[in-house]
Design a protein around this motif. Sequence first.
Motif, PDB file in Angstrom:
ATOM      1  N   ARG A   1       8.552  -1.827   3.959  1.00 49.58           N
ATOM      2  CA  ARG A   1       8.576  -2.766   2.835  1.00 49.58           C
ATOM      3  C   ARG A   1       7.305  -3.601   2.862  1.00 49.58           C
ATOM      4  NH1 ARG A   1      14.027  -3.503   1.071  1.00 49.58           N
ATOM      5  NH2 ARG A   1      13.178  -4.876  -0.546  1.00 49.58           N
ATOM      6  N   LEU A   2       6.637  -3.680   1.718  1.00 53.14           N
ATOM      7  CA  LEU A   2       5.465  -4.528   1.561  1.00 53.14           C
ATOM      8  C   LEU A   2       5.780  -5.658   0.586  1.00 53.14           C
ATOM      9  CD1 LEU A   2       2.579  -1.897   1.311  1.00 53.14           C
ATOM     10  CD2 LEU A   2       3.142  -3.358   3.267  1.00 53.14           C
ATOM     11  N   PRO A   3       5.083  -6.783   0.707  1.00 58.92           N
ATOM     12  CA  PRO A   3       5.332  -7.873  -0.240  1.00 58.92           C
ATOM     13  C   PRO A   3       5.004  -7.452  -1.667  1.00 58.92           C
ATOM     14  CG  PRO A   3       4.025  -8.616   1.647  1.00 58.92           C
ATOM     15  CD  PRO A   3       4.070  -7.122   1.715  1.00 58.92           C
TER      16      PRO A   3
ATOM     17  N   VAL B   1       6.667  -3.552   9.962  1.00 64.67           N
ATOM     18  CA  VAL B   1       6.334  -3.077   8.614  1.00 64.67           C
ATOM     19  C   VAL B   1       6.538  -1.573   8.506  1.00 64.67           C
ATOM     20  CG1 VAL B   1       4.447  -2.769   6.970  1.00 64.67           C
ATOM     21  CG2 VAL B   1       4.767  -4.984   8.078  1.00 64.67           C
TER      22      VAL B   1
ATOM     23  N   ALA C   1       0.445 -11.293   9.004  1.00 68.42           N
ATOM     24  CA  ALA C   1      -0.402 -12.346   8.436  1.00 68.42           C
ATOM     25  C   ALA C   1      -0.928 -13.261   9.537  1.00 68.42           C
ATOM     26  CB  ALA C   1       0.387 -13.151   7.407  1.00 68.42           C
TER      27      ALA C   1
ATOM     28  N   TRP D   1       5.043 -12.931  -3.243  1.00 67.13           N
ATOM     29  CA  TRP D   1       5.274 -12.849  -1.807  1.00 67.13           C
ATOM     30  C   TRP D   1       4.049 -12.404  -1.041  1.00 67.13           C
ATOM     31  CZ3 TRP D   1       8.335 -15.031   1.464  1.00 67.13           C
ATOM     32  CH2 TRP D   1       9.472 -15.652   0.958  1.00 67.13           C
ATOM     33  N   TRP D   2       2.995 -11.954  -1.690  1.00 68.94           N
ATOM     34  CA  TRP D   2       1.753 -11.700  -0.978  1.00 68.94           C
ATOM     35  C   TRP D   2       1.177 -13.006  -0.433  1.00 68.94           C
ATOM     36  CZ3 TRP D   2       0.089  -7.297   0.879  1.00 68.94           C
ATOM     37  CH2 TRP D   2       0.498  -6.098   0.288  1.00 68.94           C
TER      38      TRP D   2
ATOM     39  N   ALA E   1      10.636  -9.310   6.398  1.00 66.78           N
ATOM     40  CA  ALA E   1       9.953 -10.595   6.236  1.00 66.78           C
ATOM     41  C   ALA E   1       9.284 -11.033   7.539  1.00 66.78           C
ATOM     42  CB  ALA E   1      10.946 -11.658   5.768  1.00 66.78           C
TER      43      ALA E   1
ATOM     44  N   ALA F   1       3.831 -14.847   2.010  1.00 63.87           N
ATOM     45  CA  ALA F   1       3.860 -14.261   3.355  1.00 63.87           C
ATOM     46  C   ALA F   1       2.625 -14.673   4.147  1.00 63.87           C
ATOM     47  CB  ALA F   1       3.955 -12.732   3.265  1.00 63.87           C
TER      48      ALA F   1
ATOM     49  N   TRP G   1       6.027  -9.128   7.864  1.00 64.67           N
ATOM     50  CA  TRP G   1       4.971  -9.684   7.017  1.00 64.67           C
ATOM     51  C   TRP G   1       4.314 -10.887   7.681  1.00 64.67           C
ATOM     52  CZ3 TRP G   1       8.155 -10.164   1.811  1.00 64.67           C
ATOM     53  CH2 TRP G   1       8.515  -8.875   1.386  1.00 64.67           C
ATOM     54  N   GLN G   2       5.141 -11.804   8.202  1.00 65.04           N
ATOM     55  CA  GLN G   2       4.590 -13.027   8.780  1.00 65.04           C
ATOM     56  C   GLN G   2       3.802 -12.739  10.060  1.00 65.04           C
ATOM     57  OE1 GLN G   2       6.655 -16.753   8.734  1.00 65.04           O
ATOM     58  NE2 GLN G   2       8.331 -15.944   7.506  1.00 65.04           N
TER      59      GLN G   2
END
Length: 297
Positions: free
Chosen positions: A56-58, A51, A183, A62-63, A176, A66, A179-180
């Motif tokens: 880049r943030l969702p 990140v 999360a 996509w919040w 991406a 993700a 992000w995953q």
Amino acid sequence: MLRNRIGIILLTALAPSVWGTTYYVTTEFLPPHRPLLAALLRALPAGLLLVVITRRLPTGVWWWRALLLGTLNIGAFLALIFIAAYRLPGGVAATIAALQPLLVALLSTGLLGTRLTPRTVLTGLAGVLGVSLLVLKSGTRLDSLGILAALASALVMATGVVLSKRWPAPVPVLAATGWQLVAGGLVLLPVTLLVEGPPPTVLTARNLGGYAYLGLIGAALAYALWFRGIRELPPTNVTFLGLLSPVVATAVGWLALDQELTGIQLIGGAMILAALLVAQLPPGALGRVRRLASRPA
């Protein structure tokens, strides 16, 4: 086009090959009896690093997408694998995990509108048989909760793969992936603290090196290659490559840990490699090969 496809397949295959070294790194480099901590430190720092790098943030939907994908592909999957590994012999857990290509194929018919072909079913069953020959041992003890956890881990990962194909992220694959991983790491954090307690107060250089390998190579690099493969290839093809993981794990055990390798295991490994190679053939390729072979010399 064919050369580009082969290159993508080979790069994607590196991900499960790297994951196949996880058992060796965990047992030889990490503190004992802390598998959830290993999963957490594998996912969260690597995700935060990606990140920061991608910046880049969702946005918008996509919040939650993700969060859902990270939970399925990483957080819930690793937690369930932890339960299965503790309650089942490793061979049983690996054999159940080998059902994943078939689960992906079934889910793809409903979520992606693809057709379930006899070749996929037969190749998937051959992969399961190959894994069982490679890793199962006689006299194994079964546990109902462990079996449910192993089945659930295969199902959540299969669902994550199919949804990752259905929802291609509108950002580069590194973003991406970050992000995953974040999360999934956030999902694992409370579970790890509840089950295993706080991290050890003292970590050796060997421990830190093991965690660094799992985070940088086993997560940041491997998951980026895996998710890129899902973007570029049919999801069933990608999950068949996951069968490489027990093959690599067995090979590493033989080479680095002096574990015995039997003839039955060699047959199982050959079946796995044959299954994943057949799975990568484009539609109609087997028919063309048969027609060429039947032509008179």
